[in-house]
Motif scaffolding. Sequence first.
Motif, mmCIF file in Angstrom:
data_model
loop_
_atom_site.group_PDB
_atom_site.id
_atom_site.type_symbol
_atom_site.label_atom_id
_atom_site.label_comp_id
_atom_site.label_asym_id
_atom_site.label_seq_id
_atom_site.Cartn_x
_atom_site.Cartn_y
_atom_site.Cartn_z
ATOM 1 N N ASP A 1 0.854 -1.186 0.000
ATOM 2 C CA ASP A 1 0.000 0.000 0.000
ATOM 3 C C ASP A 1 0.893 1.241 0.000
ATOM 4 O OD1 ASP A 1 -1.721 2.040 0.414
ATOM 5 O OD2 ASP A 1 -2.586 1.269 2.274
ATOM 6 N N PHE A 2 0.979 1.891 -1.170
ATOM 7 C CA PHE A 2 1.931 3.000 -1.311
ATOM 8 C C PHE A 2 1.593 4.180 -0.405
ATOM 9 C CE2 PHE A 2 3.914 6.588 -3.752
ATOM 10 C CZ PHE A 2 5.220 6.200 -3.520
ATOM 11 N N SER A 3 0.309 4.326 -0.056
ATOM 12 C CA SER A 3 -0.049 5.466 0.787
ATOM 13 C C SER A 3 0.504 5.299 2.201
ATOM 14 C CB SER A 3 -1.562 5.636 0.842
ATOM 15 O OG SER A 3 -2.130 4.605 1.609
ATOM 16 N N GLN A 4 0.893 4.067 2.562
ATOM 17 C CA GLN A 4 1.483 3.856 3.877
ATOM 18 C C GLN A 4 3.013 3.851 3.833
ATOM 19 O OE1 GLN A 4 0.041 3.600 7.102
ATOM 20 N NE2 GLN A 4 -1.435 4.673 5.824
ATOM 21 N N VAL A 5 3.566 4.061 2.647
ATOM 22 C CA VAL A 5 5.027 4.154 2.523
ATOM 23 C C VAL A 5 5.427 5.616 2.701
ATOM 24 C CG1 VAL A 5 6.966 3.912 0.925
ATOM 25 C CG2 VAL A 5 5.201 2.154 1.021
ATOM 26 N N TRP A 6 6.459 5.823 3.517
ATOM 27 C CA TRP A 6 6.917 7.194 3.758
ATOM 28 C C TRP A 6 7.515 7.777 2.484
ATOM 29 C CZ3 TRP A 6 6.980 11.474 6.452
ATOM 30 C CH2 TRP A 6 8.024 12.366 6.285
ATOM 31 N N VAL A 7 6.978 8.910 2.053
ATOM 32 C CA VAL A 7 7.540 9.639 0.922
ATOM 33 C C VAL A 7 8.015 10.982 1.454
ATOM 34 C CG1 VAL A 7 7.077 10.725 -1.302
ATOM 35 C CG2 VAL A 7 6.077 8.506 -0.773
ATOM 36 N N ASN A 8 9.288 11.283 1.285
ATOM 37 C CA ASN A 8 9.841 12.533 1.807
ATOM 38 C C ASN A 8 9.033 13.711 1.298
ATOM 39 O OD1 ASN A 8 11.929 10.396 1.465
ATOM 40 N ND2 ASN A 8 13.088 11.828 2.692
ATOM 41 N N LEU A 9 8.732 14.646 2.203
ATOM 42 C CA LEU A 9 7.972 15.824 1.814
ATOM 43 C C LEU A 9 8.905 16.790 1.085
ATOM 44 C CD1 LEU A 9 6.014 16.249 5.151
ATOM 45 C CD2 LEU A 9 5.348 14.994 3.106
ATOM 46 N N THR A 10 8.336 17.516 0.138
ATOM 47 C CA THR A 10 9.163 18.395 -0.689
ATOM 48 C C THR A 10 9.162 19.820 -0.138
ATOM 49 O OG1 THR A 10 8.865 17.082 -2.674
ATOM 50 C CG2 THR A 10 9.392 19.408 -2.986
ATOM 51 N N TYR A 11 10.356 20.295 0.196
ATOM 52 C CA TYR A 11 10.590 21.698 0.545
ATOM 53 C C TYR A 11 11.686 22.160 -0.400
ATOM 54 C CZ TYR A 11 8.405 20.712 5.132
ATOM 55 O OH TYR A 11 7.573 20.357 6.143
ATOM 56 N N VAL A 12 11.357 22.987 -1.383
ATOM 57 C CA VAL A 12 12.343 23.270 -2.429
ATOM 58 C C VAL A 12 13.574 24.043 -1.923
ATOM 59 C CG1 VAL A 12 12.734 24.408 -4.633
ATOM 60 C CG2 VAL A 12 10.681 23.035 -4.292
#
Lengths: 424, 185
Positions: A80-91
């Motif tokens: 379940d990809f929604s439960q995989v941590w995806v780094n948040l983007t801060y440019v």
Amino acid sequence: MNFPLPSFLAVSASNPWTYVLFGVIGFAFGFTLEMSGFGNSRKLAAQFYFTDLTVLKVMFTGIAVAMTLTFGAVGLGLLDFSQVWVNLTYVPSGLLGGLIMGVGFIIGGFCPTTSLASASTGKIDGMFFVGGGFVGAFLFGETEKYFTNWYNNAGYYGRLTLMDVFGLPAGVIVLLVVCMALFMFWGAEQLEHIFGKKDLSKEPKLRIYAAGTLFLLALGVALIGSPSTDQKYSKATILRTVDDKPVKYSADEALAQRLVQIVPAELFKTRYDQKVRLTMIDVRPEADYNLFHIRGAINIPAPQLKAHIPSLLATSAANSIYVVISNDETLATQAWKLLVAESLPNVYLLEGGLNNWIAVFGKTDPQIQPLASSLDEQLKYSFPAALGDRYTCADPDPIENEKIEFTPRIQLQLKRDKSGGGCG
Amino acid sequence: MMTVSTNTEKKGLFGRPEKPYVHPYFGGTVLGIVLFLALFLTGNGLGSSGATTRLVAQVEDLISPAHVDQTPYLLKMAGGDKNPIDDWIIPVFFGALIGGFTSGTIFGRTRLETTKGPNVSDRKRWLLAFLGGVLFLYGARMARGCTSGQALTGGTTLAAGSWLIMFAIFGGAYAVAYFVRKMWN
């Protein structure tokens, strides 16, 4: 079984195995880095003089392999990809931090994890790097207050993936990244030949076959694609505690047994609950929303809901509760199914919709008159003007209704707190 | 009389013959499988710089809890009764230390030495390694993750910001590499 395993999303003293599992992952990580030569600063630094591009090769092989396997598992419905941590983007903070890291890399000769592999194998420079790291982390903690607003808000895009940026499906991005990696490997070997005087004919033939295998796997991932909403919905489960025992329901069972339909009184009370973060999503067309809506509800018309799911997921906290609202239940139920399929936590819908809400709270409002309408999903009341939430029953009096009674159906299921994941 | 163990003789735990490093593509493939398993089983990837920060926060919390409660960055990790080291990254950090040591020892690479270019003294190398560590961790905290947590893990999950950070790391290093070439070559 659903992956990632819910009990291993974070460490917890109640489940000591979590410490063991993360310890083993760390062990394998350190072992792999050391055996690849990352304990030696000279080998790492050689990357930046084009004589030995081991860093690039190991890193991008790692990314390409892990990415192909991960999105393959997502495509097959195992993960379940929604439960995989995806780094948040801060440019801006990411860019500047990255540049500083690069300078630290070439001066210090390590990155944090490779310095662990180095220090633990007796390399004195590695130990100095680790020591310097503690000082750097200390300095950041002490100076962050001077630019905290920039750090926490500038160029923030949340859970943004390359799929969102390029508008391409995950499988296609995987294939493109693998092609890019293979091209970079070819280029890296040419550079090593030119700058490092490496004899390429001594490289193992096997690497060609490995590259071919990786390409075919990535092609497979692109062909499988992502699971459809229906597929995800059929796997969705709703957990409830009944008589102190956890019970698992399928999403359809939960709907049929009316476990997720909350009565107006419960929604009313939840609006005043300080412990939860309530989001009321009004999925009706904008015209209906302008005519009348519950105060605090946001309007995302049903056809646009899907596009808003990434941002809903990115901002959802452990104590978030979502209540979907329409005039009756049909539209809200469809929206509920979509949100549940996409793994948004704690989603409910308003029982009987706004018609029921007005029947409970709007009986005494002289402005709102009942209409004889038998059509589904149509307001059964007439409003003198599009006043939105400025009708009395859009925000019922909390004192008058304090003693209102109902059987509570909301059970907060704690999912991963998105702010706690990742390296940060 | 004892002689200094050479690389060809096998003498105890730390005198094992030194083996060459594995082929980069093989190492990368193993790394990819480890990273995939981490994501698949736990939903978290790999990392280490977060652990450094948390350990620092823990020490500061022991010395001056009031200071922690007044520092916004530390507050999130160690404020009030929060325990900064109760996090998945801590066992990963110590696991990586033990894993690195195990691999280095098995393949005969564990010994007290300094890895450096031929034209730089030990002391200078130590000073620059220390400085590099300060800079790297400062940058890693600013970018919310290092080469492992951002470039490797975020690269794998196709996080847009992580790809940006990855190129920034390589860009920063290549931009400065020319000026410090005497250190390495």
